[in-house]
Scaffold this motif. Structure first.
Motif, PDB file in Angstrom:
ATOM      1  N   ASP A 256       0.869  -1.185   0.000  1.00 41.88           N
ATOM      2  CA  ASP A 256       0.000   0.000   0.000  1.00 41.88           C
ATOM      3  C   ASP A 256       0.900   1.226   0.000  1.00 41.88           C
ATOM      4  O   ASP A 256       1.929   1.255   0.691  1.00 41.88           O
ATOM      5  CB  ASP A 256      -0.869   0.025   1.269  1.00 41.88           C
ATOM      6  CG  ASP A 256      -1.896  -1.097   1.253  1.00 41.88           C
ATOM      7  OD1 ASP A 256      -2.315  -1.491   0.148  1.00 41.88           O
ATOM      8  OD2 ASP A 256      -2.264  -1.582   2.338  1.00 41.88           O
ATOM      9  N   HIS A 257       0.522   2.251  -0.760  1.00 45.30           N
ATOM     10  CA  HIS A 257       1.406   3.422  -0.851  1.00 45.30           C
ATOM     11  C   HIS A 257       0.617   4.638  -1.322  1.00 45.30           C
ATOM     12  O   HIS A 257      -0.508   4.532  -1.811  1.00 45.30           O
ATOM     13  CB  HIS A 257       2.559   3.145  -1.832  1.00 45.30           C
ATOM     14  CG  HIS A 257       2.075   2.814  -3.221  1.00 45.30           C
ATOM     15  ND1 HIS A 257       1.719   3.783  -4.120  1.00 45.30           N
ATOM     16  CD2 HIS A 257       1.867   1.627  -3.841  1.00 45.30           C
ATOM     17  CE1 HIS A 257       1.324   3.205  -5.248  1.00 45.30           C
ATOM     18  NE2 HIS A 257       1.398   1.893  -5.105  1.00 45.30           N
ATOM     19  N   ASP A 258       1.245   5.794  -1.185  1.00 41.29           N
ATOM     20  CA  ASP A 258       0.692   7.036  -1.739  1.00 41.29           C
ATOM     21  C   ASP A 258       1.650   7.570  -2.809  1.00 41.29           C
ATOM     22  O   ASP A 258       1.902   8.755  -2.894  1.00 41.29           O
ATOM     23  CB  ASP A 258       0.456   8.068  -0.634  1.00 41.29           C
ATOM     24  CG  ASP A 258       1.761   8.442   0.066  1.00 41.29           C
ATOM     25  OD1 ASP A 258       2.794   7.760  -0.208  1.00 41.29           O
ATOM     26  OD2 ASP A 258       1.780   9.403   0.847  1.00 41.29           O
ATOM     27  N   TRP A 259       2.220   6.641  -3.621  1.00 39.80           N
ATOM     28  CA  TRP A 259       3.207   6.960  -4.658  1.00 39.80           C
ATOM     29  C   TRP A 259       4.484   7.548  -4.052  1.00 39.80           C
ATOM     30  O   TRP A 259       5.129   8.406  -4.639  1.00 39.80           O
ATOM     31  CB  TRP A 259       2.617   7.893  -5.730  1.00 39.80           C
ATOM     32  CG  TRP A 259       1.470   7.260  -6.434  1.00 39.80           C
ATOM     33  CD1 TRP A 259       0.156   7.554  -6.268  1.00 39.80           C
ATOM     34  CD2 TRP A 259       1.516   6.184  -7.393  1.00 39.80           C
ATOM     35  NE1 TRP A 259      -0.628   6.736  -7.053  1.00 39.80           N
ATOM     36  CE2 TRP A 259       0.178   5.884  -7.758  1.00 39.80           C
ATOM     37  CE3 TRP A 259       2.549   5.443  -7.966  1.00 39.80           C
ATOM     38  CZ2 TRP A 259      -0.147   4.885  -8.669  1.00 39.80           C
ATOM     39  CZ3 TRP A 259       2.229   4.450  -8.883  1.00 39.80           C
ATOM     40  CH2 TRP A 259       0.898   4.186  -9.229  1.00 39.80           C
ATOM     41  N   THR A 260       4.828   7.045  -2.847  1.00 38.53           N
ATOM     42  CA  THR A 260       6.090   7.418  -2.209  1.00 38.53           C
ATOM     43  C   THR A 260       6.842   6.141  -1.841  1.00 38.53           C
ATOM     44  O   THR A 260       6.266   5.238  -1.249  1.00 38.53           O
ATOM     45  CB  THR A 260       5.842   8.242  -0.927  1.00 38.53           C
ATOM     46  OG1 THR A 260       5.014   9.357  -1.238  1.00 38.53           O
ATOM     47  CG2 THR A 260       7.155   8.741  -0.342  1.00 38.53           C
ATOM     48  N   LEU A 261       8.126   6.098  -2.205  1.00 40.51           N
ATOM     49  CA  LEU A 261       8.956   4.944  -1.847  1.00 40.51           C
ATOM     50  C   LEU A 261       9.600   5.183  -0.485  1.00 40.51           C
ATOM     51  O   LEU A 261      10.016   6.310  -0.182  1.00 40.51           O
ATOM     52  CB  LEU A 261      10.076   4.756  -2.882  1.00 40.51           C
ATOM     53  CG  LEU A 261       9.675   4.546  -4.335  1.00 40.51           C
ATOM     54  CD1 LEU A 261      10.915   4.610  -5.230  1.00 40.51           C
ATOM     55  CD2 LEU A 261       8.947   3.221  -4.522  1.00 40.51           C
ATOM     56  N   PRO A 262       9.732   4.132   0.344  1.00 32.58           N
ATOM     57  CA  PRO A 262      10.501   4.303   1.581  1.00 32.58           C
ATOM     58  C   PRO A 262      11.978   4.537   1.262  1.00 32.58           C
ATOM     59  O   PRO A 262      12.458   4.194   0.179  1.00 32.58           O
ATOM     60  CB  PRO A 262      10.285   2.984   2.320  1.00 32.58           C
ATOM     61  CG  PRO A 262       9.789   2.020   1.315  1.00 32.58           C
ATOM     62  CD  PRO A 262       9.178   2.783   0.194  1.00 32.58           C
ATOM     63  N   LYS A 263      12.696   5.116   2.214  1.00 35.68           N
ATOM     64  CA  LYS A 263      14.093   5.501   1.997  1.00 35.68           C
ATOM     65  C   LYS A 263      14.943   4.317   1.536  1.00 35.68           C
ATOM     66  O   LYS A 263      15.782   4.448   0.639  1.00 35.68           O
ATOM     67  CB  LYS A 263      14.654   6.090   3.303  1.00 35.68           C
ATOM     68  CG  LYS A 263      16.101   6.567   3.218  1.00 35.68           C
ATOM     69  CD  LYS A 263      16.204   7.872   2.424  1.00 35.68           C
ATOM     70  CE  LYS A 263      17.553   8.547   2.551  1.00 35.68           C
ATOM     71  NZ  LYS A 263      18.680   7.806   2.023  1.00 35.68           N
ATOM     72  N   GLU A 264      14.716   3.118   2.112  1.00 31.54           N
ATOM     73  CA  GLU A 264      15.572   1.974   1.732  1.00 31.54           C
ATOM     74  C   GLU A 264      15.332   1.554   0.281  1.00 31.54           C
ATOM     75  O   GLU A 264      16.249   1.105  -0.412  1.00 31.54           O
ATOM     76  CB  GLU A 264      15.386   0.782   2.688  1.00 31.54           C
ATOM     77  CG  GLU A 264      14.011   0.147   2.691  1.00 31.54           C
ATOM     78  CD  GLU A 264      13.056   0.764   3.717  1.00 31.54           C
ATOM     79  OE1 GLU A 264      12.065   0.086   4.043  1.00 31.54           O
ATOM     80  OE2 GLU A 264      13.309   1.894   4.170  1.00 31.54           O
ATOM     81  N   VAL A 265      14.096   1.714  -0.225  1.00 28.38           N
ATOM     82  CA  VAL A 265      13.806   1.378  -1.627  1.00 28.38           C
ATOM     83  C   VAL A 265      14.410   2.440  -2.549  1.00 28.38           C
ATOM     84  O   VAL A 265      14.962   2.133  -3.610  1.00 28.38           O
ATOM     85  CB  VAL A 265      12.280   1.245  -1.859  1.00 28.38           C
ATOM     86  CG1 VAL A 265      11.976   0.939  -3.330  1.00 28.38           C
ATOM     87  CG2 VAL A 265      11.706   0.149  -0.969  1.00 28.38           C
ATOM     88  N   GLU A 266      14.334   3.693  -2.121  1.00 27.87           N
ATOM     89  CA  GLU A 266      14.964   4.790  -2.864  1.00 27.87           C
ATOM     90  C   GLU A 266      16.471   4.546  -2.997  1.00 27.87           C
ATOM     91  O   GLU A 266      17.041   4.643  -4.090  1.00 27.87           O
ATOM     92  CB  GLU A 266      14.701   6.089  -2.086  1.00 27.87           C
ATOM     93  CG  GLU A 266      15.012   7.365  -2.817  1.00 27.87           C
ATOM     94  CD  GLU A 266      14.707   8.579  -1.943  1.00 27.87           C
ATOM     95  OE1 GLU A 266      15.681   9.221  -1.495  1.00 27.87           O
ATOM     96  OE2 GLU A 266      13.527   8.889  -1.705  1.00 27.87           O
TER      97      GLU A 266
END
Length: 286
Positions: A256-266
């Motif tokens: 589930d997301h709001d079109w934002t990646l978590p820092k580790e995925v970034e």
């Protein structure tokens, strides 16, 4: 200065008799621009294109003039433009996306499973997902308006599309685009394989310079326009890991997301881009 055209990732500035293309650090997945900034991604895209443009000048000329901001107007001598900007010749772009596939994957694999063909080209029976094709195939598509999807077309249809815009030249241009596309792919795919990367497929865009010569433009063999797979561990029969934003796409599909990646995925996403660039070029981006 303000961009005259802004895409999901690129911004284009008019510089009189040239253009300046800036690859930003934005990332788009599933046609949506994410809220994240992927630091250095734009530099990877620009420097990767420069690398391939330099390598393939013997096959077809390209639109690159310089990637040195000191050759550009003062506005571009700011940190946010250094490394990710390219000054280019102005071209009249041809209305065809030139796609070449060396391996069967993605929409090509879906089509093959349905009827044994890819874009109308009959392929041998018994291929598995990610198999290498006997020979690279040229599968052009039309260029869609923003928001629409490109449409795969036959080689014959590409002649018609080109003829409509350039009467009397359709057949000649279509033949040259196919010839250049296959030649570029073969040279670059052979080089990449020696460095541990499989180029499964890619797309090129061409235009005409002021003398009417066909010139390669836009970007070239970047992780945004190509599928790069690690040769180590390559195994047909399923999808392959890749040096591009597939990691980010997979996370979005699974969470589930709001079109934002978590820092580790970034962080992992840019690490994948940088690893692919370093393997191919032998250089580091700092």
């Amino acid at each position: 200065m303000k961009p005259i055209k802004e895409g999901k990732v690129r911004e284009i500035y008019d510089n009189g008799d040239s253009l300046i293309m800036v690859a930003t650090d934005r990332i788009s997945c599933f046609d949506v621009i994410l809220k994240n900034i992927i630091q250095k991604k734009g530099t990877v895209l620009t420097q990767m294109s420069k690398f391939w443009f330099d390598m393939t000048e013997d096959i077809v000329p390209n639109h690159m003039i310089s990637v040195d901001v000191n050759d550009m107007p003062e506005f571009f001598r700011q940190p946010q433009f250094d490394g990710n900007s390219m000054m280019c010749k102005k071209l009249e772009m041809l209305p065809i996306e030139c796609i070449v596939r060396g391996y069967i994957t993605g929409s090509g694999w879906a089509s093959y499973q349905e009827n044994g063909t890819v874009c109308g080209i009959k392929l041998p029976e018994g291929l598995r997902e990610s198999d290498k094709l006997p020979e690279p195939i040229y599968t052009p598509s039309t260029k869609a308006e923003l928001g629409d999807h490109d449409e795969n077309i036959s080689y014959e249809k590409s002649i018609e599309v080109l003829e409509k815009q350039f009467p009397g030249k359709g057949e000649e241009y279509a033949a040259k685009l196919k010839e250049y596309t296959i030649a570029l792919y073969k040279k670059c795919a052979d080089y990449a394989l020696e460095r541990g990367i499989i180029i499964a497929d890619t797309k090129f865009e061409f235009g005409l310079d002021e003398d009417g010569n066909i010139v390669i433009g836009d970007e070239m063999l970047t992780p945004d326009s190509s599928r790069f797979w690690p040769a180590e561990g390559y195994e047909p029969g399923h999808g392959q890991p890749s040096y591009d934003k597939q990691f980010a796409r997979d996370w979005l599909k699974s969470n589930d997301h709001d079109w934002t990646l978590p820092k580790e995925v970034e962080d992992k996403t840019i690490a994948i881009y940088l690893e692919g660039y370093e393997k191919l070029t032998g250089k580091k981006i700092v």
